[in-house]
Design an enzyme around this catalytic site. Structure first.
Site, PDB file in Angstrom:
ATOM      1  N   GLY A 303       0.824  -1.206   0.000  1.00 32.01           N
ATOM      2  CA  GLY A 303       0.000   0.000   0.000  1.00 32.01           C
ATOM      3  C   GLY A 303       0.856   1.255   0.000  1.00 32.01           C
ATOM      4  CB  SER A 304       0.052   4.650   1.231  1.00 28.68           C
ATOM      5  OG  SER A 304      -1.163   4.749   0.512  1.00 28.68           O
ATOM      6  CB  THR A 305       4.592   1.830   3.417  1.00 29.99           C
ATOM      7  OG1 THR A 305       4.120   0.566   2.939  1.00 29.99           O
ATOM      8  CG2 THR A 305       3.956   2.142   4.768  1.00 29.99           C
TER       9      THR A 305
END
Length: 582
Positions: A303-305
């Protein structure tokens, strides 16, 4: 008649000559054996009258970076019988049944078996072994042995691993460093008579065992305990399936902690925890699931990491500036497919810095498309994402990424914000550490040094610093952006007064999407301008609120609040502002 007598004389002469020849052959053979083979047969004769027993060597200990013993040895005993030396079989059976709490049939079978040595029981507590020895039973041998013992029980179970009944490593560090930790067994040699009974006056020969070497690792017991407590707390609060935490020194790749709760008991590794039981699976499969280290053995959609990687590549290629303007209507249409932002109504007009702080998917899709397949894929290779990290733990999984030739616009768009591929937590934190430390790829590791029993270092492990993967300028800009994410963006719940914290949140949906199951995560580091520690938490299938910024970021803040002062990183004074009322 004369012919018959002559024939008989010839036959007798031949027989006599044959006998003489045979006697001469025997004499020659005897002389040969006595003069030239005497040493060999003397040795063989001695072997027939020698009884050999092993003296087990102590396994090397595992110590944390401060010398705290994490894996040790307990002295236990092996009880055995030598059939030819037993004088009172019934008494031997009675005592062994009583002391060892074994069924009579089992002990009787072993005692009455005609063999050179029959083992009755291993891993017998030393106190019980001493009691049996004090009984003075002829034919019963009590030899000291060692059993692996873990003083902190469940601490770092997925890292340390454990040993089997033969004291050999099975999983974790125990198996990776088997050659260092295992010792060399000794021997006891005793003389016996023709019946196999030990001779009273004969000297006993001993070859002393050599203990294994101690392994010093980078893990810090105190930091590991802080991290485990924090993980267990959120595991219970969110009724999650599992919580994993990795804490690393981003400058050199040393691992301070690696948590995977629920942790299992290293002193009782075959007792299955309820959290790892799947009804349709066998006990063996469930045990293997319990022993798996999710931080290195399992992959997930980050995801956004992963946006840290996308922004690093775009900055390094000079494809974006912090002040550049973007517009987010809440979606982007790529290759005929509409991909939504987590904020469905959109962020509206925003700069790139604001987009990073907002974790805006459409803007990162734009960056991915600007990079293009060839350039973006080259960064996967340069950053080491398509290879394993080389961590010194068994079973590391590799990144599951689209093949370059199969990567179209849609795949490029989804990868840019951390979807449609899978990565291990250790690969993600290692890559992020390498991006924020000035741009040098590090190797995550645990082993630091080898020590002998006197505590002298006999070997120091070295790890290549790796190549430069981005410029110092890009690394500095990246640190600044991620600090803003925490101070004013989606990671604000990781803010810690007096400290500059950088980080990135993520909330990734598991497959199949229809299941509505999520992994919440946060990757944070401190101090933001000169990172000395970096941490990644993943919360698997939390119930209720599942946003990474809401449930994962506060856990890292709590851990940092405890470990930063412990690591000697002091908080900066906070200026107090005084307001007056008129």
């Amino acid at each position: 008649m004369n012919k018959v007598r002559v024939w008989q004389r010839h036959r007798l002469g031949f027989a006599f000559g044959l006998v003489i020849l045979l006697v001469l052959c025997l004499i020659v053979q005897l002389v040969h054996l006595m003069l030239f083979r005497s040493d060999y047969y003397s040795e063989k004769a001695d072997e027939l009258h020698e009884r050999e027993r092993d003296i087990k060597a102590a396994r090397g200990r595992i110590l944390d970076r401060n010398g705290v013993v994490l894996a040790d040895n307990l002295t236990v005993c092996t009880v055995s019988v030598i059939h030819s030396q037993i004088e009172d079989a019934e008494e031997v059976i009675r005592v062994l049944c009583e002391k060892l709490e074994l069924p009579e049939e089992e002990v009787r079978t072993a005692v009455e078996k005609v063999s050179s040595r029959e083992v009755i029981e291993t891993n017998v507590e030393k106190e019980i072994g001493d009691e049996i020895r004090s009984c003075g039973l002829a034919g019963v041998k009590v030899d000291e042995d060692y059993r692996r013992y873990y003083p902190y029980s469940t601490l770092a179970s997925h890292v340390l691993g454990f040993t089997g009944s033969d004291n050999q490593g099975i999983v974790g560090l125990e198996v990776v460093y088997e050659e260092i930790l295992t010792g060399t067994d000794g021997q006891i040699l005793t003389q016996t008579d023709a019946r196999g009974i030990e001779l009273d006056g004969a000297a006993e020969e001993r070859v002393e065992p050599v203990a294994g070497s101690d392994l010093v690792i980078s893990l810090d017991r105190t930091i590991q305990e802080y991290a485990e407590q924090a993980a267990e707390k959120v595991l219970e609060e969110k009724q999650a399936k599992q919580v994993s935490i990795i804490i690393m020194n981003p400058q050199n790749g040393e691992l301070y902690a690696m948590v995977g709760v629920p942790e299992y008991d290293l002193n009782d590794p075959y007792t299955l925890l309820a959290a790892y039981v799947e009804e349709e699976s066998s006990e063996e499969d469930n045990l293997n699931r319990m022993w798996r280290n999710a931080s290195i053995n399992d992959t997930y959609e980050p995801g956004s990491t992963f946006k840290i990687i996308t922004m690093a590549a775009a900055l390094e290629e000079n494809l974006v500036t912090l002040e550049e303007s973007f517009y987010c209507p809440g979606y982007r249409t790529v290759g005929g497919r509409t991909i939504h932002c987590h904020k469905t109504q959109g962020h509206g007009a925003e700069t790139f810095l604001q987009a990073a702080m907002n974790s805006c998917n459409p803007v990162f899709i734009d960056l991915g498309l600007r990079l293009g397949v060839d350039v973006f894929y080259s960064y996967f290779e340069t950053l080491g994402l398509l290879e394993k990290t080389g961590i010194d733990l068994p079973g590391e999984a590799g990144t599951i990424m689209h093949e370059k030739e199969d990567m179209g616009e849609v795949e490029l768009a989804t990868v840019s914000f951390g979807q449609s591929f899978q990565i291990t937590p250790i690969q993600l934190i290692t890559t992020a550490a390498s991006l924020i430390n000035g741009g040098t790829r590090v190797t995550p590791h645990l082993a630091i040094a080898v020590q002998n029993s006197e505590g002298d270092v006999t070997e120091t492990f070295t790890y290549d610093a790796g190549k430069t993967i981005i410029s110092e300028e890009t690394s500095e800009t990246l640190r600044y952006i991620l600090e803003q994410v925490v101070s004013e963006g989606t990671g604000r719940n990781a803010y810690l007064e007096g400290y500059s914290i950088g980080g990135k949140t993520a909330t990734s949906e598991k497959l199949p999407r229809s299941a509505d199951l999520y992994i919440s995560s946060f990757l944070g580091f401190a101090p933001a301008d000169d990172p000395q520690v970096i941490a990644l938490i993943t919360i698997d299938e939390p119930e209720g609120v599942y946003y990474g910024g809401t449930i994962a970021a506060p856990v890292i803040a709590e851990i940092f609040e405890n470990i930063l002062p412990y690591l000697g990183i002091e908080a900066e004074p906070v200026e107090e502002t005084q307001s007056t009322e008129e």
